[in-house]
Design a protein around this motif. Sequence first.
Motif, PDB file in Angstrom:
ATOM      1  N   THR A 164       0.893  -1.226   0.079  1.00 29.01           N
ATOM      2  CA  THR A 164      -0.012  -0.033   0.060  1.00 29.01           C
ATOM      3  C   THR A 164       0.950   1.131  -0.068  1.00 29.01           C
ATOM      4  O   THR A 164       0.633   2.221  -0.860  1.00 29.01           O
ATOM      5  CB  THR A 164      -0.673   0.054   1.239  1.00 29.01           C
ATOM      6  N   ASP A 167       2.363   1.772  -3.532  1.00 27.85           N
ATOM      7  CA  ASP A 167       1.482   1.997  -4.368  1.00 27.85           C
ATOM      8  C   ASP A 167       0.999   3.575  -4.481  1.00 27.85           C
ATOM      9  O   ASP A 167       0.914   4.139  -5.258  1.00 27.85           O
ATOM     10  CB  ASP A 167       0.180   1.124  -4.522  1.00 27.85           C
ATOM     11  N   LEU A 168       0.811   3.846  -3.144  1.00 25.97           N
ATOM     12  CA  LEU A 168       0.482   5.304  -3.003  1.00 25.97           C
ATOM     13  C   LEU A 168       1.789   6.225  -3.339  1.00 25.97           C
ATOM     14  O   LEU A 168       1.424   7.386  -3.824  1.00 25.97           O
ATOM     15  CB  LEU A 168      -0.120   5.587  -1.413  1.00 25.97           C
ATOM     16  N   ARG A 171       2.059   6.886  -6.921  1.00 25.16           N
ATOM     17  CA  ARG A 171       0.988   7.509  -7.579  1.00 25.16           C
ATOM     18  C   ARG A 171       0.970   9.134  -6.957  1.00 25.16           C
ATOM     19  O   ARG A 171      -0.047   9.790  -7.092  1.00 25.16           O
ATOM     20  CB  ARG A 171      -0.474   7.222  -7.375  1.00 25.16           C
ATOM     21  N   ARG A 173       1.399  10.028  -3.879  1.00 22.99           N
ATOM     22  CA  ARG A 173       0.902  10.393  -2.395  1.00 22.99           C
ATOM     23  C   ARG A 173       1.926  10.317  -1.561  1.00 22.99           C
ATOM     24  O   ARG A 173       2.799   9.473  -1.210  1.00 22.99           O
ATOM     25  CB  ARG A 173      -0.183   9.685  -2.179  1.00 22.99           C
ATOM     26  N   VAL A 175       3.082   9.501   2.243  1.00 28.38           N
ATOM     27  CA  VAL A 175       2.857   8.516   3.325  1.00 28.38           C
ATOM     28  C   VAL A 175       3.617   8.404   4.475  1.00 28.38           C
ATOM     29  O   VAL A 175       4.946   8.432   4.391  1.00 28.38           O
ATOM     30  CB  VAL A 175       2.643   7.074   2.675  1.00 28.38           C
ATOM     31  N   TYR A 290       1.427  15.000   4.913  1.00 28.26           N
ATOM     32  CA  TYR A 290       1.190  13.577   4.451  1.00 28.26           C
ATOM     33  C   TYR A 290      -0.192  13.486   3.838  1.00 28.26           C
ATOM     34  O   TYR A 290      -1.165  14.188   4.269  1.00 28.26           O
ATOM     35  CB  TYR A 290       1.173  12.737   5.702  1.00 28.26           C
ATOM     36  N   ASP A 291      -0.525  12.553   2.959  1.00 28.81           N
ATOM     37  CA  ASP A 291      -2.045  11.966   2.555  1.00 28.81           C
ATOM     38  C   ASP A 291      -2.480  11.061   3.230  1.00 28.81           C
ATOM     39  O   ASP A 291      -3.585  10.816   3.096  1.00 28.81           O
ATOM     40  CB  ASP A 291      -1.808  11.812   1.022  1.00 28.81           C
ATOM     41  N   ALA A 292      -1.528  10.149   3.901  1.00 30.63           N
ATOM     42  CA  ALA A 292      -2.155   8.824   4.428  1.00 30.63           C
ATOM     43  C   ALA A 292      -1.057   8.483   5.835  1.00 30.63           C
ATOM     44  O   ALA A 292      -0.183   8.929   5.359  1.00 30.63           O
ATOM     45  CB  ALA A 292      -2.210   7.957   3.616  1.00 30.63           C
ATOM     46  N   LEU A 449      -6.089  -2.176  -3.196  1.00 25.95           N
ATOM     47  CA  LEU A 449      -5.713  -1.186  -3.216  1.00 25.95           C
ATOM     48  C   LEU A 449      -6.725   0.169  -3.616  1.00 25.95           C
ATOM     49  O   LEU A 449      -6.587   1.076  -3.239  1.00 25.95           O
ATOM     50  CB  LEU A 449      -4.449  -1.059  -4.231  1.00 25.95           C
ATOM     51  N   ASP A 453      -8.106   2.881  -1.683  1.00 25.33           N
ATOM     52  CA  ASP A 453      -8.319   4.790  -2.279  1.00 25.33           C
ATOM     53  C   ASP A 453      -9.547   5.005  -1.608  1.00 25.33           C
ATOM     54  O   ASP A 453      -9.671   6.528  -1.205  1.00 25.33           O
ATOM     55  CB  ASP A 453      -8.341   4.611  -3.695  1.00 25.33           C
ATOM     56  N   LEU A 456      -9.378   6.384   1.811  1.00 25.90           N
ATOM     57  CA  LEU A 456      -8.516   7.765   1.773  1.00 25.90           C
ATOM     58  C   LEU A 456      -9.267   8.867   1.409  1.00 25.90           C
ATOM     59  O   LEU A 456      -8.689  10.047   1.420  1.00 25.90           O
ATOM     60  CB  LEU A 456      -7.184   7.522   1.198  1.00 25.90           C
TER      61      LEU A 456
END
Length: 465
Positions: A164, A167-168, A171, A173, A175, A290-292, A449, A453, A456
Amino acid sequence: MPVLFDDALPILIEVLNEWGGESFVEMGTVLRDATGRLSFFAHERPPVSAPSETGASASIESPLAHDELDLDPLGRRIVDRLGAYARKDRPVVYPTDDGASPLLTSRERTPVRVGEQFCYLIDRRIVGTGWLAEPVAAATSGPRRLVFASLKGGVGRSTALSVTAADLARRGRNVLVIDLDLEAPGLGHLLLEGGRLPDYGVVDFLVEDGVGGVGNDLLHRFVGTSQLTSSSGGVVDVMPAIGRKSEDRPENILAKLSRAMIEDMTETGTVSVGQQVSSMINRIVAQGSYDAVLIDSRAGLAELAAPAVIGLGATVLLFGTAQTQTIEGYRALFAALQLLAQRDAAQGRSAEWRLALRPVYAKASLNTETADWFRDEIYELYSEYLYDAELEDVTGAQFVPLRFTQQDASAPHAPLIVPFNPAFVDFDPSRQPTQLTEAFYEQSFRPFLDAIDRFLEPAPPEPQN
């Protein structure tokens, strides 16, 4: 046969019902102390004469001992019936006795059902207090949080978290990964290779914050930047369980670990481990953009798993394989959470935190019968313990009841699926970096995944008054 733990509360309720009836039980509060012994704090004296006074049987096996303790007939009856599980010095406490009033109105009281009888219970613990904390609803501001939890190891929890994060970041993001699996740390080595491990980790933070505090100027030394970060993608920062200093002095790890998981004493009171962890995460999050936030939880029903599961306002991914031990383990967890939801309802809270508990069918086989069995069992667990009972009339209900049909694919009980793939058996991206490339994980993890999304997506704004 002596009375054992599981029988003690039902026997006490039986005695109290004999003595004072249903309302006498419902208006009082049972206190279970740290050893498991029981006392009953009565709202009033029993409304009827004691059975012993009206000629009904009331076994008095040790009158001398009772006389020495100066117990009334009800107290003697409780001691006789419960044996070692009665608080022999205070089996029953009345409103005029010292310390009675605060317990009768305490917010610790949890409504429980014993057979057909409702009663309030206060469960005092030395270990496991985190599972009695008030659950935190999903945060409406800041980066969304995802907890990767499981009852057993080896179900692919850390692998899914690593994929995860990769992958984030791929793209674009940003983390933050936090390893709360303090007794079995692993993410540091998976995601921080080649000297990227920071000086310190979560264990060090919890120890030092309880001694002299951790200044903001030191926080950057608790976080390392992963090799998954690239100039064309997002950042992956990692707060490992232990840092480089611990690796230099491994003889100190157990000594620090035992001190990391205790309450802090301050001038204003105690700070629970859960509160310490929550504060730590808030401070680390504030250092970046951070986005996540992805959090690896301690496996099982351990003390440290509690703040991750109910205390961080996160979506909690409950990993498990299609085995009976998974179902029975989650039954124990959900039954405990049901009591917290009942306490929320009694105190006028919505208990919507239950919506954030999402099962993950890990290492799923292609066997349709097994998959159907797992889905059926999970739905039954949610229906029995986490969803509200169906009511014939909800008029006047304070909150909308939490109910879903089994076929509702968007409902909390609908499992995310990670299929079994033998290529992940020896997952170790620190030695084989290609295991965190899109080509490697795409086929097995894309549906999972995509669900991540959705979790999130920004929370809807709170309504304005």
